[in-house]
Write an enzyme that holds these catalytic residues in place. Sequence first.
Site, PDB file in Angstrom:
ATOM      1  N   HIS A  82       0.157  59.443  75.284  1.00  0.00           N
ATOM      2  CA  HIS A  82       0.518  60.450  74.634  1.00  0.00           C
ATOM      3  C   HIS A  82       0.898  59.670  73.116  1.00  0.00           C
ATOM      4  CE1 HIS A  82       3.940  62.907  73.497  1.00  0.00           C
ATOM      5  NE2 HIS A  82       4.402  62.325  72.918  1.00  0.00           N
ATOM      6  N   SER A 183      12.729  59.144  73.980  1.00  0.00           N
ATOM      7  CA  SER A 183      11.472  60.589  73.710  1.00  0.00           C
ATOM      8  C   SER A 183      10.500  60.671  74.339  1.00  0.00           C
ATOM      9  CB  SER A 183      11.595  60.521  71.956  1.00  0.00           C
ATOM     10  OG  SER A 183      10.898  61.848  71.864  1.00  0.00           O
TER      11      SER A 183
HETATM   12  N1  URA Z   1       6.392  61.167  70.082  1.00  0.00           N
HETATM   13  C1  URA Z   1       7.196  61.609  70.755  1.00  0.00           C
HETATM   14  O1  URA Z   1       7.340  62.487  71.631  1.00  0.00           O
HETATM   15  N2  URA Z   1       8.401  61.208  70.587  1.00  0.00           N
HETATM   16  C2  URA Z   1       8.609  60.798  69.354  1.00  0.00           C
HETATM   17  O2  URA Z   1       9.636  60.034  69.104  1.00  0.00           O
HETATM   18  C3  URA Z   1       7.495  59.781  68.484  1.00  0.00           C
HETATM   19  C4  URA Z   1       6.319  60.005  69.138  1.00  0.00           C
END
Ligand code: URA
Length: 437
Positions: A82, A183
């Site tokens: 991610h 997040s």
């Molecule tokens: N990607 C995410 O999933 N959340 C964020 O706050 C920033 C990037």
Amino acid sequence: MRIVDIIDKKKKGYELTREEIDFFISSLVDKTMPDYQASAWLMAVWFQGMTDVETSYLTEAMINSGERIDFGDWTGKIVDKHSTGGVGDKVTITLIPVLAAAGIPIAKLSGKGLGHTGGTIDKLESIPGFSCALSIENLKRQVKDIGVAIGQQTGNLTPADGILYALRDVTATIDAKPLIASSVVSKKIAAGAGNIVLDVKYGSGAFMKTPEDAVELAKIMVNIGKHLNRPITAVVTSMEEPLGRAVGNSVEVIESIEFLKGNIVTGDIAELTYDFATIALMLTGNFVDEQTARDYVKEIILSGKALDKFRELIIAQGGNPAVVDDYGVFKQSKYKLEIPAETSGYVKKIDAYKVAYGCKLLGAGREKKGDPIDYSVGVFLNKKSGEAVQAGDILYTIYANDESKAELCKEYCSDAYEYCTEKPQKEKSIYAVIKPE
Ligand code: URA
């Protein structure tokens, strides 16, 4: 307990308890708290921050707001990657087919565009028919069948993140470390992968503007992983300049396909994809020697196996695989404007934020929660930093559906370019790697 007291406590900079954070998240998800209270709380967190303990509680509450995917004895084999968000950041799209073709199963929950940054879901959904709205059962089945699935947080997977993400996007509260950390990590843990690799970005196009801030964010996320028994490796990389040449949605998918076809072998996209693929191959214990892992990545791409895997992924998620061979299958923009350089010299720098802003004005991103986006618009940077340019050369290309928006975009993009007379030094792609201690 009252939400207004929780907002007030955070506004004054006190540490919230686990019970208060759990109450806030459950009120958010069962909709007993209105959006305006959630927004006020987000702004209070933006100003006051959160301790590492609060951030861990928030992450846990977000994970527990929905279901968790359990891959059983596959967990240790599965990788998820991610990025904290960038401009032109298509590394998920270039990396995931490579890893899946290399036999590493990938279960990924992606996000939509956030603020000025693009989202993998929006990019992939520019492929006609492609959908990231997979049920948990379908996501699991797809990973077992073809080794890769890209989902999104849904009604029952980290629903709290879905609600907060959309609110943060439109309340100027994205760039708070505890909100980004919770997040990202909540989605990663709920998605069930045993190996999590994060790309933590810094620079003009990132939410963290300095490498020091990105390292701090990386450490928060690695620590949450440690606390929740899920090892996380965080790689801190630059986002001073857009990644690759394409910024938008379908234009970025096209650039990714070009990489998977073996037509892009140098530059930041190729470097980062190779770096992340090598890290993942070593993390899962498939390789111990870095160079052998890198050579294997090259073989996977040049043999066409990664491209075949991308086709398989498109078909599995309802998309039209013809896009791989015919870019005309994507929705086309009405206008294509080639902007010439006015100066000769070298490109010193391209400000990622300005290019992103220009693209957003074209309609590539959202202004308000739930806005539709235009998949066909975007910018292609014909010249990138370090490259020589002669006055009159095409500097960049705008794809637009509205002439006045194209003019506005041009103002931002032209302003984004800086020149110099000597070839500038190249920045290294990885600034730091943070692992659990
Ligand atoms: N990607 C995410 O999933 N959340 C964020 O706050 C920033 C990037």
